[in-house]
Scaffold this motif. Structure first.
Motif, PDB file in Angstrom:
ATOM      1  N   CYS A 173       0.788  -1.241   0.000  1.00 14.99           N
ATOM      2  CA  CYS A 173       0.000   0.000   0.000  1.00 14.99           C
ATOM      3  C   CYS A 173       0.817   1.288   0.000  1.00 14.99           C
ATOM      4  O   CYS A 173       0.261   2.358  -0.267  1.00 14.99           O
ATOM      5  CB  CYS A 173      -0.924   0.016   1.229  1.00 14.99           C
ATOM      6  SG  CYS A 173      -2.114  -1.328   1.270  1.00 14.99           S
ATOM      7  N   VAL A 174       2.109   1.224   0.314  1.00 14.80           N
ATOM      8  CA  VAL A 174       2.907   2.439   0.456  1.00 14.80           C
ATOM      9  C   VAL A 174       3.953   2.504  -0.658  1.00 14.80           C
ATOM     10  O   VAL A 174       4.640   1.516  -0.947  1.00 14.80           O
ATOM     11  CB  VAL A 174       3.609   2.487   1.832  1.00 14.80           C
ATOM     12  CG1 VAL A 174       4.518   3.711   1.929  1.00 14.80           C
ATOM     13  CG2 VAL A 174       2.574   2.508   2.955  1.00 14.80           C
ATOM     14  N   ARG A 175       4.065   3.664  -1.280  1.00 16.29           N
ATOM     15  CA  ARG A 175       5.087   3.875  -2.306  1.00 16.29           C
ATOM     16  C   ARG A 175       5.488   5.346  -2.328  1.00 16.29           C
ATOM     17  O   ARG A 175       4.787   6.198  -1.754  1.00 16.29           O
ATOM     18  CB  ARG A 175       4.566   3.459  -3.683  1.00 16.29           C
ATOM     19  CG  ARG A 175       3.477   4.348  -4.257  1.00 16.29           C
ATOM     20  CD  ARG A 175       2.980   3.816  -5.594  1.00 16.29           C
ATOM     21  NE  ARG A 175       2.143   4.765  -6.318  1.00 16.29           N
ATOM     22  CZ  ARG A 175       0.854   4.944  -6.114  1.00 16.29           C
ATOM     23  NH1 ARG A 175       0.231   4.240  -5.175  1.00 16.29           N
ATOM     24  NH2 ARG A 175       0.176   5.831  -6.832  1.00 16.29           N
ATOM     25  N   GLY A 176       6.602   5.631  -2.966  1.00 15.76           N
ATOM     26  CA  GLY A 176       7.028   7.012  -3.132  1.00 15.76           C
ATOM     27  C   GLY A 176       6.049   7.782  -3.994  1.00 15.76           C
ATOM     28  O   GLY A 176       5.407   7.224  -4.892  1.00 15.76           O
ATOM     29  N   ALA A 177       5.956   9.078  -3.741  1.00 17.69           N
ATOM     30  CA  ALA A 177       4.975   9.902  -4.455  1.00 17.69           C
ATOM     31  C   ALA A 177       5.216   9.903  -5.964  1.00 17.69           C
ATOM     32  O   ALA A 177       4.269  10.105  -6.741  1.00 17.69           O
ATOM     33  CB  ALA A 177       5.002  11.326  -3.920  1.00 17.69           C
ATOM     34  N   ASN A 178       6.446   9.685  -6.392  1.00 17.12           N
ATOM     35  CA  ASN A 178       6.759   9.683  -7.825  1.00 17.12           C
ATOM     36  C   ASN A 178       6.896   8.272  -8.403  1.00 17.12           C
ATOM     37  O   ASN A 178       7.268   8.106  -9.570  1.00 17.12           O
ATOM     38  CB  ASN A 178       8.053  10.464  -8.082  1.00 17.12           C
ATOM     39  CG  ASN A 178       7.920  11.931  -7.721  1.00 17.12           C
ATOM     40  OD1 ASN A 178       6.902  12.553  -8.018  1.00 17.12           O
ATOM     41  ND2 ASN A 178       8.948  12.489  -7.077  1.00 17.12           N
ATOM     42  N   ASP A 179       6.591   7.264  -7.584  1.00 22.57           N
ATOM     43  CA  ASP A 179       6.721   5.879  -8.032  1.00 22.57           C
ATOM     44  C   ASP A 179       5.384   5.351  -8.544  1.00 22.57           C
ATOM     45  O   ASP A 179       4.315   5.721  -8.045  1.00 22.57           O
ATOM     46  CB  ASP A 179       7.194   4.978  -6.879  1.00 22.57           C
ATOM     47  CG  ASP A 179       8.581   5.341  -6.386  1.00 22.57           C
ATOM     48  OD1 ASP A 179       9.335   5.966  -7.154  1.00 22.57           O
ATOM     49  OD2 ASP A 179       8.895   5.007  -5.222  1.00 22.57           O
ATOM     50  N   ASP A 180       5.463   4.471  -9.515  1.00 20.34           N
ATOM     51  CA  ASP A 180       4.255   3.789  -9.987  1.00 20.34           C
ATOM     52  C   ASP A 180       3.933   2.630  -9.043  1.00 20.34           C
ATOM     53  O   ASP A 180       4.842   2.012  -8.476  1.00 20.34           O
ATOM     54  CB  ASP A 180       4.474   3.240 -11.397  1.00 20.34           C
ATOM     55  CG  ASP A 180       4.629   4.345 -12.430  1.00 20.34           C
ATOM     56  OD1 ASP A 180       3.994   5.404 -12.257  1.00 20.34           O
ATOM     57  OD2 ASP A 180       5.411   4.146 -13.391  1.00 20.34           O
ATOM     58  N   PRO A 181       2.657   2.318  -8.869  1.00 23.44           N
ATOM     59  CA  PRO A 181       2.308   1.149  -8.050  1.00 23.44           C
ATOM     60  C   PRO A 181       2.776  -0.132  -8.731  1.00 23.44           C
ATOM     61  O   PRO A 181       2.994  -0.167  -9.950  1.00 23.44           O
ATOM     62  CB  PRO A 181       0.774   1.210  -7.973  1.00 23.44           C
ATOM     63  CG  PRO A 181       0.358   2.037  -9.147  1.00 23.44           C
ATOM     64  CD  PRO A 181       1.475   3.009  -9.403  1.00 23.44           C
ATOM     65  N   LEU A 182       2.958  -1.191  -7.937  1.00 19.81           N
ATOM     66  CA  LEU A 182       3.308  -2.482  -8.515  1.00 19.81           C
ATOM     67  C   LEU A 182       2.215  -2.896  -9.492  1.00 19.81           C
ATOM     68  O   LEU A 182       1.040  -2.932  -9.144  1.00 19.81           O
ATOM     69  CB  LEU A 182       3.422  -3.544  -7.408  1.00 19.81           C
ATOM     70  CG  LEU A 182       4.688  -3.582  -6.570  1.00 19.81           C
ATOM     71  CD1 LEU A 182       4.601  -4.717  -5.567  1.00 19.81           C
ATOM     72  CD2 LEU A 182       5.919  -3.745  -7.442  1.00 19.81           C
ATOM     73  N   GLU A 183       2.608  -3.216 -10.703  1.00 19.55           N
ATOM     74  CA  GLU A 183       1.625  -3.609 -11.711  1.00 19.55           C
ATOM     75  C   GLU A 183       1.194  -5.046 -11.488  1.00 19.55           C
ATOM     76  O   GLU A 183       2.017  -5.928 -11.204  1.00 19.55           O
ATOM     77  CB  GLU A 183       2.224  -3.459 -13.110  1.00 19.55           C
ATOM     78  CG  GLU A 183       1.240  -3.759 -14.229  1.00 19.55           C
ATOM     79  CD  GLU A 183       1.835  -3.560 -15.605  1.00 19.55           C
ATOM     80  OE1 GLU A 183       1.149  -3.864 -16.591  1.00 19.55           O
ATOM     81  OE2 GLU A 183       2.998  -3.111 -15.682  1.00 19.55           O
ATOM     82  N   TYR A 184      -0.113  -5.286 -11.604  1.00 19.85           N
ATOM     83  CA  TYR A 184      -0.624  -6.656 -11.462  1.00 19.85           C
ATOM     84  C   TYR A 184      -0.862  -7.256 -12.839  1.00 19.85           C
ATOM     85  O   TYR A 184      -1.585  -6.682 -13.660  1.00 19.85           O
ATOM     86  CB  TYR A 184      -1.928  -6.671 -10.671  1.00 19.85           C
ATOM     87  CG  TYR A 184      -2.520  -8.063 -10.553  1.00 19.85           C
ATOM     88  CD1 TYR A 184      -2.127  -8.897  -9.521  1.00 19.85           C
ATOM     89  CD2 TYR A 184      -3.431  -8.533 -11.489  1.00 19.85           C
ATOM     90  CE1 TYR A 184      -2.639 -10.188  -9.414  1.00 19.85           C
ATOM     91  CE2 TYR A 184      -3.940  -9.822 -11.396  1.00 19.85           C
ATOM     92  CZ  TYR A 184      -3.547 -10.647 -10.358  1.00 19.85           C
ATOM     93  OH  TYR A 184      -4.049 -11.926 -10.265  1.00 19.85           O
ATOM     94  N   THR A 185      -0.242  -8.409 -13.091  1.00 22.12           N
ATOM     95  CA  THR A 185      -0.533  -9.178 -14.296  1.00 22.12           C
ATOM     96  C   THR A 185      -1.082 -10.547 -13.918  1.00 22.12           C
ATOM     97  O   THR A 185      -2.009 -11.047 -14.543  1.00 22.12           O
ATOM     98  CB  THR A 185       0.716  -9.336 -15.180  1.00 22.12           C
ATOM     99  OG1 THR A 185       1.797  -9.868 -14.382  1.00 22.12           O
ATOM    100  CG2 THR A 185       1.144  -7.990 -15.752  1.00 22.12           C
ATOM    101  N   ASP A 186      -0.501 -11.147 -12.887  1.00 25.95           N
ATOM    102  CA  ASP A 186      -0.998 -12.418 -12.360  1.00 25.95           C
ATOM    103  C   ASP A 186      -0.496 -12.550 -10.933  1.00 25.95           C
ATOM    104  O   ASP A 186       0.404 -11.819 -10.493  1.00 25.95           O
ATOM    105  CB  ASP A 186      -0.546 -13.604 -13.218  1.00 25.95           C
ATOM    106  CG  ASP A 186       0.971 -13.673 -13.338  1.00 25.95           C
ATOM    107  OD1 ASP A 186       1.640 -14.010 -12.339  1.00 25.95           O
ATOM    108  OD2 ASP A 186       1.501 -13.351 -14.423  1.00 25.95           O
TER     109      ASP A 186
END
Length: 256
Positions: free
Chosen positions: A156-169
């Motif tokens: 749930c936590v990331r840097g303000a300029n980071d993209d969230p972890l992408e979900y593929t599977d």
């Protein structure tokens, strides 16, 4: 068959229907340690998506807050002691309404900061909770509050300029999440405690429909009502999926 009011929120539009007995059989086949997987299966079986812009059809991509809210709303509509049904141990004094957050809804990114770094908090989603739960059930992490907190913070936590972890599977997301969990677990003690408290504050700012938190029991809802004068403190509640199944149906399946 019982009539259940549709649910419409910012991200959810669904018609709801009573469980069929074959649905109960399928739910009872899922091992009890996989509560989040059971919730996903329950929601697929009681909810029919209403097509509208912005609505999320798959309950695995609903926030855990949204999932608890829909499950508890189903209980409120189908239980004999609803709609404001009692929650917890007998005599606790808690009811469904003690966990409802009025005039709130999903917000995707909540800004906060820690040690001068701008961060974002995004609500924990169903598939993320399922993966954390599976890692714990599989023995990768111990079944503790700490393990759930590390998993939720990593998701749930990331840097303000980071993209969230992408979900593929699930498999690829799990691999990426384990890497983030490892980074959190290797933090110096003081830094972890500071980030943890900042994270808890962010979860309160992002609370919607219910205030979802985690513990060694998994995903639970914190009470939002003050205890009645002279009454006991209200405890967090789980609203587990199996409590949507009537006693008679559980007995027919051999689960009592």
């Amino acid at each position: 068959m019982k009539y259940i009011n549709p649910i419409n929120t910012r991200r959810i539009s669904v018609e709801m229907s009573e469980l069929l007995i074959e649905d109960v059989e399928k739910l009872c086949e899922i091992p009890a340690i996989y509560e989040q997987r059971t919730v996903s299966e329950l929601l697929r079986r009681i909810c029919k998506p209403i097509d509208r812009p912005g609505a999320v059809a798959d309950p695995r991509f609903w926030s855990v807050n949204e999932r608890i809210f829909v499950v508890a709303s189903y209980m409120a509509a189908t239980r004999d002691d609803g709609p404001d049904f009692p929650v917890g141990e007998k005599g606790s004094g808690a009811h469904f309404s003690d966990y409802l957050l009025a005039n709130t809804d999903y917000a995707s990114d909540i800004p906060f900061s820690f040690e001068g770094e701008a961060l974002l908090f995004s609500p924990l989603l169903g598939y993320q909770a399922e993966i954390i739960e599976a890692l714990i059930a599989g023995g990768t992490y111990k079944p503790t509050d700490f393990s759930w907190w590390c998993g939720a913070m990593a998701a749930c936590v990331r840097g303000a300029n980071d993209d969230p972890l992408e979900y593929t599977d699930d498999a690829s997301y799990e691999t990426a999440l384990v890497g983030r969990i490892a980074a959190i677990r290797q933090m110096p003690e003081a830094k972890f405690v500071g980030l943890f408290h900042a994270y808890l504050d962010a979860t309160q700012m992002g609370a919607h429909l219910v205030h979802a938190i985690t513990s060694s029991h998994g995903v639970i809802a914190a009470p939002v009502s003050e205890p009645k004068e002279g009454g006991p403190e209200l405890a967090p509640a789980r609203f587990p999926a199996h409590t949507c199944i009537s006693f008679g149906a559980r007995r027919a399946m051999g689960f009592v």
